[in-house]
Design an enzyme around this catalytic site. Structure first.
Site, short mmCIF file in Angstrom:
data_model
loop_
_atom_site.label_atom_id
_atom_site.label_comp_id
_atom_site.label_asym_id
_atom_site.label_seq_id
_atom_site.Cartn_x
_atom_site.Cartn_y
_atom_site.Cartn_z
N HIS A 1 -1.19 0.09 -9.85
CA HIS A 1 -1.30 -0.77 -8.91
C HIS A 1 -1.88 -2.09 -9.64
CE1 HIS A 1 -4.07 -0.81 -4.84
NE2 HIS A 1 -3.33 -1.69 -5.48
N ARG B 1 1.04 -1.23 0.01
CA ARG B 1 -0.06 -0.17 -0.38
C ARG B 1 0.86 1.29 -0.22
NH1 ARG B 1 -3.63 -3.00 -1.56
NH2 ARG B 1 -5.24 -3.31 -0.20
P1 NAP Z 1 -1.45 -11.92 4.94
O1 NAP Z 1 -1.73 -13.31 4.33
O2 NAP Z 1 -2.05 -11.97 6.15
O3 NAP Z 1 0.58 -11.93 5.32
C1 NAP Z 1 0.22 -10.50 6.01
C2 NAP Z 1 2.19 -10.61 6.44
O4 NAP Z 1 2.72 -9.28 7.27
C3 NAP Z 1 2.55 -11.99 7.61
O5 NAP Z 1 3.48 -12.45 7.41
C4 NAP Z 1 2.12 -11.10 9.16
O6 NAP Z 1 2.90 -11.71 10.40
C5 NAP Z 1 3.05 -9.69 8.19
N1 NAP Z 1 2.66 -8.57 9.66
C6 NAP Z 1 1.47 -8.22 9.95
N2 NAP Z 1 1.47 -7.00 10.45
C7 NAP Z 1 2.96 -6.54 10.60
C8 NAP Z 1 3.78 -6.01 11.87
N3 NAP Z 1 3.63 -5.44 12.59
N4 NAP Z 1 5.27 -6.62 11.49
C9 NAP Z 1 5.77 -7.61 11.10
N5 NAP Z 1 4.99 -8.21 10.08
C10 NAP Z 1 3.96 -7.78 9.69
O7 NAP Z 1 -1.46 -10.95 4.04
P2 NAP Z 1 -1.71 -11.19 2.41
O8 NAP Z 1 -2.02 -11.86 1.26
O9 NAP Z 1 -0.37 -12.02 1.79
O10 NAP Z 1 -1.73 -9.49 1.24
C11 NAP Z 1 -0.70 -8.17 1.75
C12 NAP Z 1 -1.28 -7.59 1.37
O11 NAP Z 1 -1.17 -7.07 0.21
C13 NAP Z 1 -2.41 -7.31 1.93
O12 NAP Z 1 -2.70 -6.69 2.90
C14 NAP Z 1 -2.59 -5.87 1.14
O13 NAP Z 1 -2.70 -4.63 1.29
C15 NAP Z 1 -1.73 -5.81 -0.57
N6 NAP Z 1 -1.78 -6.66 -1.38
C16 NAP Z 1 -1.38 -5.31 -2.53
C17 NAP Z 1 -2.05 -6.00 -4.26
C18 NAP Z 1 -1.68 -4.90 -4.82
O14 NAP Z 1 -1.98 -5.36 -6.12
N7 NAP Z 1 -0.41 -3.93 -5.16
C19 NAP Z 1 -2.63 -7.43 -4.19
C20 NAP Z 1 -2.25 -7.50 -3.47
C21 NAP Z 1 -2.03 -7.38 -2.07
P3 NAP Z 1 2.24 -12.64 10.92
O15 NAP Z 1 2.84 -13.89 9.37
O16 NAP Z 1 3.16 -12.99 11.69
O17 NAP Z 1 0.94 -12.97 10.98
C1 GLV Z 2 -5.43 -5.21 -3.68
O1 GLV Z 2 -5.04 -4.31 -3.45
C2 GLV Z 2 -5.82 -6.15 -3.02
O2 GLV Z 2 -5.91 -5.59 -1.24
O3 GLV Z 2 -5.99 -6.89 -2.96
#
Ligand code: NAP
Ligand code: GLV
Length: 309
Positions: free
Chosen positions: A272, A224
């Site tokens: 994005h 983000r």
């Molecule tokens: P997820 O499965 O919830 O993974 C989040 C990771 O971040 C976990 O490993 C978590 O640790 C870690 N984390 C959270 N808070 C933390 C902190 N304070 N300190 C250290 N580590 C922390 O999420 P995801 O599915 O991988 O997605 C991640 C993010 O990608 C989304 O929230 C979204 O904003 C972004 N995204 C962007 C796009 C785009 O097109 N640009 C697309 C999709 C997603 P733990 O494992 O210990 O819980």
């Molecule tokens: C995209 O940014 C998502 O959070 O899936």
């Protein structure tokens, strides 16, 4: 099954077709201002507060993306006790792996520098980087981060991971919490941010953390825009502490035409698109979760509002 749908900026007709195919017996309506009729579940992307306020009848709110920051920021407008469910991968993991691997390989193989030489019709050999010093550090080792990390391991990059809770992943050096962050940064040549946006992770890419990277490091933000203090990145690029950045997300989207990032050739900008929500995959995943909830079975992707993701 009555489904209430709202997705900011999306084509509702295409979504309704995908949802209807995945859940043939559902009745689906697109939420309009003033619609307070009951529904069983809501499928949303960046919903307005008026859509969800007071809807305690919902069995679940399904987010049409991985990041739930736009839902959780509704605060008291979110109906208490209604579970919020994020997308788990749903085709985004492979897209993220492709996008980040491409960016890392472009830096490692010096393809940006060769593109500049091409423009000048220069046939000139550049000294390759040593892969053992080209470590990639992934901030956020969840569904998407672990997929990115695995793709980079496949190319034999040294890979480091940082998360809230400690991981133990074969062949990877894992760090956790505030205590592990500085060591992680000091050993990272390419920093990839794929964290959820929470009060703890907002502004995490700032002057202090980016300065903790070794000189000549690269930054890739696919999470983000609010993770990054944009002025700090520009300063560190101008001082040549950071060699370049690949940014897919911004504080203000679309990125304004007057934004200084557009004028900095060491910053690569995409709108994005690093991992798009795939309608059919997402509708199938949500359909399977609705079925599981109806059968009283557990589902993955439940959001913890206190934790913020
Ligand atoms: P997820 O499965 O919830 O993974 C989040 C990771 O971040 C976990 O490993 C978590 O640790 C870690 N984390 C959270 N808070 C933390 C902190 N304070 N300190 C250290 N580590 C922390 O999420 P995801 O599915 O991988 O997605 C991640 C993010 O990608 C989304 O929230 C979204 O904003 C972004 N995204 C962007 C796009 C785009 O097109 N640009 C697309 C999709 C997603 P733990 O494992 O210990 O819980
Ligand atoms: C995209 O940014 C998502 O959070 O899936």
């Amino acid at each position: 099954m009555e489904i209430l749908f709202y997705a900011a900026g999306a084509n509702p007709d295409a979504w309704l077709t995908s949802i209807q195919q995945a859940i043939p017996d559902a009745s689906i309506r697109v939420w309009q201002e003033g619609d307070h009729a009951p529904a069983d579940v809501a499928l949303v992307w960046k919903p307005p507060a008026a859509m969800l306020r007071g809807r305690t009848e919902l069995k679940a709110i399904f987010n049409l993306g991985a990041g739930v920051d736009a839902i959780l920021q509704l605060g008291e407008a979110l109906p208490a006790g209604v579970p919020v469910v994020r997308l788990d991968d749903a085709g985004m993991g492979i897209q993220m792996a492709e996008f980040v691997a491409h960016a890392v390989l472009r830096y490692f193989r010096r393809l940006d520098a060769y593109a500049v030489q091409h423009q000048a019709q220069q046939w000139r050999f550049l000294k390759p980087f040593d892969k053992q010093t080209f470590s990639v550090g992934v901030l956020g080792m969840g569904v998407l981060g672990s997929r990115i990390a695995a793709a980079l391991q496949h190319f034999d990059f040294p890979v480091l991971g940082w998360s809230r809770t400690q991981k133990n992943i074969p062949g990877m050096t894992c760090f956790s919490g505030a205590d592990g962050l500085n060591t992680f940064l000091s050993q990272t040549r390419v920093l990839v941010c794929i964290l959820p946006l929470t009060t703890e992770t907002e502004n995490i890419l700032n002057h202090a953390t980016l300065s903790a990277l070794p000189r000549g490091a690269y930054v890739i933000n696919v999470a983000r825009g609010a993770h990054l203090v944009e002025a700090d990145l520009l300063t560190l690029i101008q001082q040549e502490h950071i060699a370049g950045a690949t940014l897919d997300v911004f504080r203000e989207e679309p990125l304004p035409v007057t934004h200084p990032f557009w004028q900095e050739p060491r910053i690569n900008i995409t709108p994005h698109i690093s991992a798009l929500t795939l309608r059919d995959d997402s509708a199938r995943q949500i359909a399977a979760k609705i079925k599981a909830l109806q059968a009283g079975q557990p589902i993955t992707g439940l959001v913890d509002p206190q934790r913020g993701y």
